[in-house]
Enzyme design. Structure first.
Site, PDB file in Angstrom:
ATOM      1  N   GLY A   1     -56.753  69.650  25.630  1.00 38.21           N
ATOM      2  CA  GLY A   1     -57.149  68.810  26.751  1.00 38.21           C
ATOM      3  C   GLY A   1     -57.619  69.654  27.926  1.00 38.21           C
TER       4      GLY A   1
ATOM      5  N   GLY B   1     -54.980  69.017  22.168  1.00 39.31           N
ATOM      6  CA  GLY B   1     -55.814  67.829  22.060  1.00 39.31           C
ATOM      7  C   GLY B   1     -56.935  67.956  21.061  1.00 39.31           C
TER       8      GLY B   1
ATOM      9  N   GLU C   1     -48.159  74.232  23.702  1.00 41.91           N
ATOM     10  CA  GLU C   1     -47.783  73.459  24.881  1.00 41.91           C
ATOM     11  C   GLU C   1     -46.488  73.905  25.555  1.00 41.91           C
ATOM     12  OE1 GLU C   1     -50.498  70.963  22.365  1.00 41.91           O
ATOM     13  OE2 GLU C   1     -48.735  72.197  21.983  1.00 41.91           O
TER      14      GLU C   1
ATOM     15  N   ASP D   1     -47.959  67.394  21.715  1.00 41.90           N
ATOM     16  CA  ASP D   1     -48.217  65.951  21.623  1.00 41.90           C
ATOM     17  C   ASP D   1     -49.385  65.662  20.693  1.00 41.90           C
ATOM     18  OD1 ASP D   1     -50.121  66.989  23.444  1.00 41.90           O
ATOM     19  OD2 ASP D   1     -50.209  65.119  24.583  1.00 41.90           O
TER      20      ASP D   1
END
Length: 357
Positions: A71, A119, A142, A150
């Site tokens: 992301g 992401g 992360e 995630d």
């Protein structure tokens, strides 16, 4: 006459032959996913799902360095610091998109070369076909920025061989092409030089199983397989503290490797480590949609915390690589603290119709 610069679109869509093609188009930013990219990708996929002329969807990326490094962390950091609701909107839309990819009614083929993290994995690993080239570098980094693995990591990491997913989540270790194929991140390996030919053939044939069987290679065993017994022995522990104790106690041929894993873990956010281990434990017993709801609960609480912002500051903004985690030790993170991240929300993630945002 004045010249005006027209920004390149961050994501491109085209129909070629039998395929709809998505191209992540931020090569200078390692194709990091922005809110705009997520919000445009989803409705295009919905349109192609009901388009009889599109037999499969292909996702690829511009440039040679990265499929997607994750992301857009700077964007998310700015939203979070400003308490902008756009941060939570981004994650809600991203997780719904991840779910839609998982449930997509047509073949969804990811052509992955170079870096794929966070992401970027979320828009690839849930598809029916994941094709990796020789330059693949996969990681879920992360916990190193005070976050958690995630985009469906709660689901796909515990389903890797043995405790490999737990090892990846806690250490942010990296996998290459061979280990990604062996570990189930990828379904096919191909020569990097053949990637363009694979794309052309997919568009012409419309049959990914047939096409990929022609190009698939069998790479030599990767390094992770050689340490699988150690990974399983150490990362099967019920607590982060016990995992570290087992790594510290490791002797023999893999003692130095174990020490490196422990050192990587000790540099991460203590809160993130405990969240990630709980994810792996809970995710192994949950279906995909429940895993995504779990992640939405966690990210909502992380957005209100401190470690994510401190991690981004230390690693990405100031680059001093000296984050000051709060709490600073594993012992200071209680079971009740971790439970709070997983508690249901007043407004849970609605996945009743992932074809809609």
């Amino acid at each position: 006459m004045t010249n005006s610069l027209v920004a390149e679109p961050e994501i491109l869509f085209e129909k070629r032959g039998r395929a709809g093609i998505i191209t992540l188009n931020r090569p200078k930013a390692l194709n990091a996913l922005s809110g705009t990219m997520v919000s445009l990708m989803h409705p295009q996929m919905v349109a192609w799902a009901s388009d009889d002329s599109v037999e499969l969807v292909i996702i690829r990326a511009a440039g040679e360095k990265a499929f997607s490094a994750g992301g857009d962390i700077r964007e998310l950091h700015e939203w979070g610091i400003a308490k902008d609701p756009a941060m939570r909107v981004f994650y809600r839309e991203e997780y719904i998109l991840n779910t839609y990819i998982k449930e997509y009614p047509k073949p969804y083929v990811a052509l992955i070369e170079g870096i794929m993290m966070g992401g970027g994995a979320g828009v690839a690993v849930h598809g029916s076909h994941r094709v990796v080239g020789e330059r693949l570098m996969f990681a879920m980094p992360e916990t190193g920025i005070g976050f958690f693995p995630d985009v469906g990591g709660t689901y796909f990491l515990p389903r890797m061989p043995g405790k490999v997913g737990t090892w990846l989540a806690l250490t942010t270790a990296r996998l290459g092409q061979s280990d990604a194929l062996w570990g189930g991140i990828a379904t096919h390996a191909v020569a990097s030089a053949d990637m363009d030919a694979v794309l052309d053939a997919l568009c012409a044939d419309g049959n990914p199983d047939k096409t990929l069987a022609r190009f698939a290679t069998t790479p030599q065993a990767g390094p992770t397989q050689a340490v699988l017994d150690v990974i399983n022995r150490c990362f099967a522990a019920d607590t982060v503290e016990e995992i570290l104790a087992r790594l510290d106690a490791e002797t023999g041929d893999h003692a130095e490797w174990a020490q490196k894993q422990a050192a990587m873990m000790r540099a991460k956010s203590p809160t993130s480590l405990k969240i990630a281990l709980r994810q792996m434990q809970d995710g192994a017993k949950a279906d995909f949609e429940e895993c995504m709801r779990i992640e939405y609960r966690i990210v909502t609480r992380i957005a209100d915390g401190t470690d994510f912002y401190e991690g981004v500051r230390a690693v990405i903004i100031d680059k001093d690589n000296a984050p000051k985690w709060q709490p600073a030790t594993l012992e200071a993170v209680s079971d009740a603290d971790v439970d709070a991240y997983f508690a249901p929300l007043p407004d849970e993630l609605d996945l009743s119709n992932p074809a809609q945002f």
